[in-house]
Design an enzyme around this catalytic site. Structure first.
Site, PDB file in Angstrom:
ATOM      1  N   THR A   1      -6.324  38.023  61.507  1.00 56.15           N
ATOM      2  CA  THR A   1      -7.744  37.774  61.271  1.00 56.15           C
ATOM      3  C   THR A   1      -8.048  38.101  59.817  1.00 56.15           C
ATOM      4  O   THR A   1      -7.747  39.199  59.349  1.00 56.15           O
ATOM      5  CB  THR A   1      -8.644  38.615  62.192  1.00 56.15           C
TER       6      THR A   1
ATOM      7  N   ARG B   1     -12.132  21.853  56.851  1.00 55.38           N
ATOM      8  CA  ARG B   1     -11.212  22.942  56.530  1.00 55.38           C
ATOM      9  C   ARG B   1     -10.645  23.582  57.805  1.00 55.38           C
ATOM     10  O   ARG B   1     -11.354  23.828  58.768  1.00 55.38           O
ATOM     11  CB  ARG B   1     -11.947  23.994  55.693  1.00 55.38           C
ATOM     12  N   VAL B   2      -9.353  23.859  57.804  1.00 53.87           N
ATOM     13  CA  VAL B   2      -8.681  24.566  58.896  1.00 53.87           C
ATOM     14  C   VAL B   2      -8.002  25.792  58.313  1.00 53.87           C
ATOM     15  O   VAL B   2      -7.314  25.700  57.294  1.00 53.87           O
ATOM     16  CB  VAL B   2      -7.644  23.663  59.601  1.00 53.87           C
ATOM     17  N   GLY B   3      -8.203  26.921  58.944  1.00 54.49           N
ATOM     18  CA  GLY B   3      -7.589  28.156  58.479  1.00 54.49           C
ATOM     19  C   GLY B   3      -6.257  28.439  59.148  1.00 54.49           C
ATOM     20  O   GLY B   3      -5.588  27.549  59.674  1.00 54.49           O
ATOM     21  N   ASP B   4      -5.905  29.699  59.180  1.00 56.36           N
ATOM     22  CA  ASP B   4      -4.577  30.093  59.660  1.00 56.36           C
ATOM     23  C   ASP B   4      -4.475  30.198  61.173  1.00 56.36           C
ATOM     24  O   ASP B   4      -3.377  30.079  61.729  1.00 56.36           O
ATOM     25  CB  ASP B   4      -4.196  31.439  59.055  1.00 56.36           C
TER      26      ASP B   4
ATOM     27  N   GLY C   1      -8.024  33.047  55.754  1.00 57.73           N
ATOM     28  CA  GLY C   1      -6.945  32.235  56.291  1.00 57.73           C
ATOM     29  C   GLY C   1      -6.029  31.597  55.273  1.00 57.73           C
ATOM     30  O   GLY C   1      -4.826  31.442  55.521  1.00 57.73           O
TER      31      GLY C   1
ATOM     32  N   THR D   1     -12.004  36.316  63.652  1.00 55.95           N
ATOM     33  CA  THR D   1     -11.501  35.536  64.765  1.00 55.95           C
ATOM     34  C   THR D   1     -11.389  36.474  65.961  1.00 55.95           C
ATOM     35  O   THR D   1     -11.658  37.662  65.850  1.00 55.95           O
ATOM     36  CB  THR D   1     -10.101  34.986  64.458  1.00 55.95           C
TER      37      THR D   1
END
Length: 346
Positions: free
Chosen positions: A247, A225-228, A250, A197
């Site tokens: 980074t 999907r969604v990460g952190d 996630g 990221t």
């Protein structure tokens, strides 16, 4: 007794003035952690280092002008989002369906206000939309089509989805898809582990902190999907004492609430920043099977940049105005380059 009262009053005023003394601004950025080979193409390495330096100079110009930490973070991250060498904005990785899905978040440590967006396809600079959510809505997170509808109302630039495509990212997806069809795990470590990221944390002249993060997610990701990165407390967090942008993998940052965990160690347990960041990034997350890195900054100007991967694109700049950038694990010593300026805060 009257002279003593006058002296006491002047002393009190002096202490109050010291508590609001100007702080030396600091800006720290990252461009992702993961597999960074020592034989990285020299031309690309030079491009990455130059982009990191540009981002630092752009963000620090805001801070030196007396602008708030949010402005420093935003200016730095738009530079990185516009550069195809990073997995954010232009150059973001592709999903399994051949699309780019972009996420971002920003948080003001002084007010604890935050804005985040996830799963957008047409927002040129996702960090600007996250900033708009913070400033122009009563919400914290917007996703997908709703986030893009809000972007139109807020005047945030939208582009055709083709803007984000780069051949390098497209070929990464093709390799991943072939391995999916062959029933093999991703043997190309760059494809399998490219979680990079971009992120920034800033300390402004008023002593306030901010953090921001922007990402294209993971190559070949599915199902929205969604990460952190856009999750406040997981990949992005700032309060009065600490600011963090992460980074890495996630899912593990979400499960450990990594950014918040670092700042709570600093704020409530009074753990030194470097130790607090290392405990979460280099102990808790690897113990669960994850990896990655983070940048962290406290209200006294101390910096931490822990990572447990082959490298992390990173940079920092302080009172001398010199942009320091690093990639590999044996490069750069922010503690030596930026001796924190002690100051009082109320």
């Amino acid at each position: 007794m009257k002279p003593l009262r006058v002296f006491a009053a002047l002393t009190t005023l002096g202490i109050a003035a010291m508590s609001h003394a100007a702080t030396t601004p600091v800006l720290v950025i990252h461009g992702g952690s993961g597999v960074v080979r020592r034989d990285l193409n020299p031309a690309r390495e030079n491009e990455v280092r130059a982009a990191l330096a540009r981002a630092l100079q752009s963000g620090y110009a805001q801070l030196k002008a007396g602008k708030p930490a949010l402005d420093g973070v935003t200016a730095a991250l738009t530079v990185l989002e516009d550069d195809p060498n990073f997995n954010a904005g232009k150059g973001a990785v592709f999903t399994h369906d051949g699309r780019n899905e972009l996420d971002a978040a920003i948080m003001d440590g002084d007010t604890l206000r935050a804005g985040a967006i996830a799963g957008v396809h047409r927002v040129k600079n996702p960090i600007l939309l996250a900033r708009a959510v913070l400033e122009k809505s009563e919400h914290v997170m917007l996703v997908g089509d709703g986030a893009e509808a809000f972007a139109r109302e807020a005047g945030v630039t939208l582009v055709d989805p083709s803007y984000f495509r780069t051949e390098q990212r497209w070929q990464q997806l093709q390799r991943a898809l072939k391995e999916d069809r062959d029933g093999k795990p991703h043997s190309d470590v760059e494809t399998a582990k490219h979680f990079g990221t971009v992120g920034a944390v800033a300390l402004d002249a008023q002593g306030h902190l901010a953090a921001g993060t922007s990402t294209g997610g993971m190559t070949d990701k599915r199902w929205g999907r969604v990460g952190d990165s856009p999750i406040i407390g997981a990949g992005t967090y700032a309060n009065a004492d600490c600011a963090v942008s992460g980074t890495g993998w996630g899912e593990f940052y979400i499960r450990t609430v990594a950014a918040h965990a670092i700042c709570m160690r600093v704020s409530l347990m009074h753990v030194p920043l470097e130790r607090a960041a290392a405990e979460v990034i280099n102990q808790e997350i690897p113990a669960m099977g994850g990896n990655g890195g983070a940048i962290a900054l406290d209200a006294r100007g101390h910096i931490a940049m822990p990572f447990n991967t082959d490298g992390m694109y990173r940079g920092w700049i302080g009172g001398d105005g010199v942009a320091h950038v690093a990639i590999y694990d044996d490069e750069g010593n922010a503690a030596a380059d930026l001796a924190p300026v002690e100051h009082s805060r109320q």
